[in-house]
Write an enzyme that holds these catalytic residues in place. Structure first.
Site, PDB file in Angstrom:
ATOM      1  N   SER A 148      -7.722 -38.865  70.768  1.00  0.00           N
ATOM      2  CA  SER A 148      -6.886 -40.185  70.723  1.00  0.00           C
ATOM      3  C   SER A 148      -5.662 -39.372  69.299  1.00  0.00           C
ATOM      4  O   SER A 148      -5.468 -38.300  69.514  1.00  0.00           O
ATOM      5  CB  SER A 148      -7.682 -40.819  68.989  1.00  0.00           C
ATOM      6  OG  SER A 148      -6.743 -42.054  68.539  1.00  0.00           O
ATOM      7  N   SER A 160     -10.863 -38.882  58.901  1.00  0.00           N
ATOM      8  CA  SER A 160     -11.889 -39.100  59.362  1.00  0.00           C
ATOM      9  C   SER A 160     -12.291 -38.768  61.212  1.00  0.00           C
ATOM     10  O   SER A 160     -12.325 -37.948  61.783  1.00  0.00           O
ATOM     11  CB  SER A 160     -13.539 -39.829  58.944  1.00  0.00           C
ATOM     12  OG  SER A 160     -12.741 -41.030  59.068  1.00  0.00           O
ATOM     13  N   TYR A 161     -11.488 -40.062  61.420  1.00  0.00           N
ATOM     14  CA  TYR A 161     -11.138 -40.725  62.675  1.00  0.00           C
ATOM     15  C   TYR A 161     -10.414 -39.847  63.935  1.00  0.00           C
ATOM     16  O   TYR A 161     -10.765 -39.335  64.195  1.00  0.00           O
ATOM     17  CB  TYR A 161     -10.756 -42.085  62.752  1.00  0.00           C
ATOM     18  CG  TYR A 161      -9.996 -42.580  64.103  1.00  0.00           C
ATOM     19  CD1 TYR A 161     -11.428 -42.803  64.904  1.00  0.00           C
ATOM     20  CD2 TYR A 161      -8.666 -42.206  64.844  1.00  0.00           C
ATOM     21  CE1 TYR A 161     -10.325 -43.741  66.747  1.00  0.00           C
ATOM     22  CE2 TYR A 161      -8.620 -42.971  66.084  1.00  0.00           C
ATOM     23  CZ  TYR A 161      -9.689 -43.203  66.853  1.00  0.00           C
ATOM     24  OH  TYR A 161      -9.281 -43.804  67.822  1.00  0.00           O
ATOM     25  N   ALA A 162      -9.768 -39.112  62.503  1.00  0.00           N
ATOM     26  CA  ALA A 162      -8.518 -37.850  63.941  1.00  0.00           C
ATOM     27  C   ALA A 162      -9.658 -36.534  64.250  1.00  0.00           C
ATOM     28  O   ALA A 162      -9.571 -36.298  65.009  1.00  0.00           O
ATOM     29  CB  ALA A 162      -7.595 -37.324  63.131  1.00  0.00           C
ATOM     30  N   LYS A 165     -12.184 -37.080  66.298  1.00  0.00           N
ATOM     31  CA  LYS A 165     -11.548 -37.303  67.730  1.00  0.00           C
ATOM     32  C   LYS A 165     -11.036 -36.062  68.673  1.00  0.00           C
ATOM     33  O   LYS A 165     -11.075 -35.130  69.960  1.00  0.00           O
ATOM     34  CB  LYS A 165     -10.512 -38.397  68.029  1.00  0.00           C
ATOM     35  CG  LYS A 165     -10.944 -39.318  68.436  1.00  0.00           C
ATOM     36  CD  LYS A 165     -11.724 -39.912  69.000  1.00  0.00           C
ATOM     37  CE  LYS A 165     -12.174 -41.878  69.045  1.00  0.00           C
ATOM     38  NZ  LYS A 165     -12.958 -41.395  70.401  1.00  0.00           N
TER      39      LYS A 165
END
Length: 258
Positions: A148, A160-162, A165
Site C-alpha cells: 500500500s 498499524s496498516y502501513a 503492508k
C-alpha cells in the site's frame, strides 16, 4: 478457454462486494480459473460463489477463515488443506485480505489495533505463503501480495496498516529470492481502487477525496476488476515469469515499477 482453465487460485478476502478481492476473483473467473475464496462473512462468500459459477461456469470453494489472533495459524492450515483436497492443485495464491483501525493516530493506537492489522495482513500472508509453498512448487505457480501507498508515503492515521503492508513487502521480496529456484513467481501490487470503502471515505471526507483524486495522473481511481484484477491475471500467468520481486503500483489504471 481462458489462460487459467483447469488451474486453481486462492483469493483471500474474495467475498462478493465492491472490493478489490471480488474484482480479482471476477478477472480470474473470466479466464477459467477454479477459485477458493476466503473471508469472514459467509453470506458474501456464498453470494460470490453463486454469481461466479453461474456467469463463468467455474467451480468456487468458499471458506470462512478469519485470521485475527495467535490461534489462527491452524485456520490457515485447514483452509489450504481443504483447497488441495477439493481441487488437487494450487496454482496462484493472492493475499488480499486486510483489516485495520485506519484513522487512529499513532499516539492513540492500542495493542489490539496493531494486532488487528498484523494478524489479518502480515501473519495471514505469511501463513498462506508457507502452507501453499509445496503445492506452488509442484505447479511452478505464482504469489501475488498486496502492499500500500500508506507504507510508501507514511499516510497519517494508518500506522498499524502501513506497518503490516511494509512487512508484507519485505516478506515478498525474500520469498522472491528464495523461491525463484523453484520457478515460483512472487510479486506485490500496491493498488488504489474505487471500492465501497473508498466510497464511504468520499462521503465522509469529500475534500480529502478530491485531493486524492487530483494526485492521480489519470484523474481517477482504478477499477477493482478491469485494472487491479487484470494486472493480477498478468502476474499470475504461467507465461509471466521474469518480473518476480517487483512492486507494481496502480493508480487510476496506470502501473509503475519503482
Amino acid at each position: 478457454m481462458g489462460i487459467f482453465t483447469g488451474k486453481v487460485a486462492i483469493i483471500t478476502g474474495g467475498g462478493k462486494a465492491k472490493s478489490i478481492g471480488y474484482g480479482v476473483a471476477t478477472a480470474y473467473a473470466k479466464e477459467g480459473a477454479n477459485l477458493a475464496i476466503t473471508g469472514r462473512n459467509e453470506q458474501k462468500l456464498l453470494d460470490a460463489k453463486e454469481e461466479l459459477e453461474r456467469l463463468y461456469g467455474i467451480k468456487v470453494l468458499p471458506i470462512v477463515a478469519d485470521v485475527n489472533d495467535e490461534e489462527s495459524e491452524q485456520v490457515v492450515k485447514d483452509a489450504v488443506k481443504k483447497v488441495y483436497d477439493t481441487f488437487g492443485r494450487i496454482d496462484v495464491l493472492i493475499n488480499n485480505a486486510q483489516a485495520s483501525a485506519s484513522g487512529v493516530p499513532l499516539a492513540m493506537q492500542t495493542k489490539d489495533h496493531f494486532d488487528l492489522a498484523l494478524y489479518s495482513g502480515l501473519y495471514a500472508t505469511f501463513y498462506y505463503m508457507r502452507e501453499c509453498y509445496p503445492y506452488l512448487k509442484e505447479t511452478q505457480g505464482s504469489v501475488i501480495n498486496f502492499a500500500s501507498g500508506a507504507g510508501f508515503f507514511g499516510n497519517a492515521g494508518q500506522c498499524s496498516y502501513a506497518a503490516a503492508k511494509e512487512g508484507i513487502r519485505g516478506l515478498s521480496r525474500v520469498a522472491a529470492t528464495e523461491w525463484g529456484k523453484d520457478n515460483i513467481n512472487v510479486n506485490i501490487v500496491a493498488p488504489l481502487a474505487m471500492t465501497s470503502q473508498l466510497e464511504n471515505f468520499k462521503m465522509a471526507y469529500p475534500e480529502a477525496y478530491e485531493k486524492n483524486v487530483k494526485a492521480v495522473p489519470m484523474g481517477h481511481f482504478g477499477d477493482p476488476e478491469k485494472d487491479i484484477g487484470r494486472v493480477c491475471v498478468l502476474l499470475g500467468s504461467p507465461d509471466f515469469k521474469y518480473m518476480s520481486g517487483e512492486t507494481l503500483t496502480l493508480e487510476g489504471g496506470m502501473g509503475q515499477r519503482p
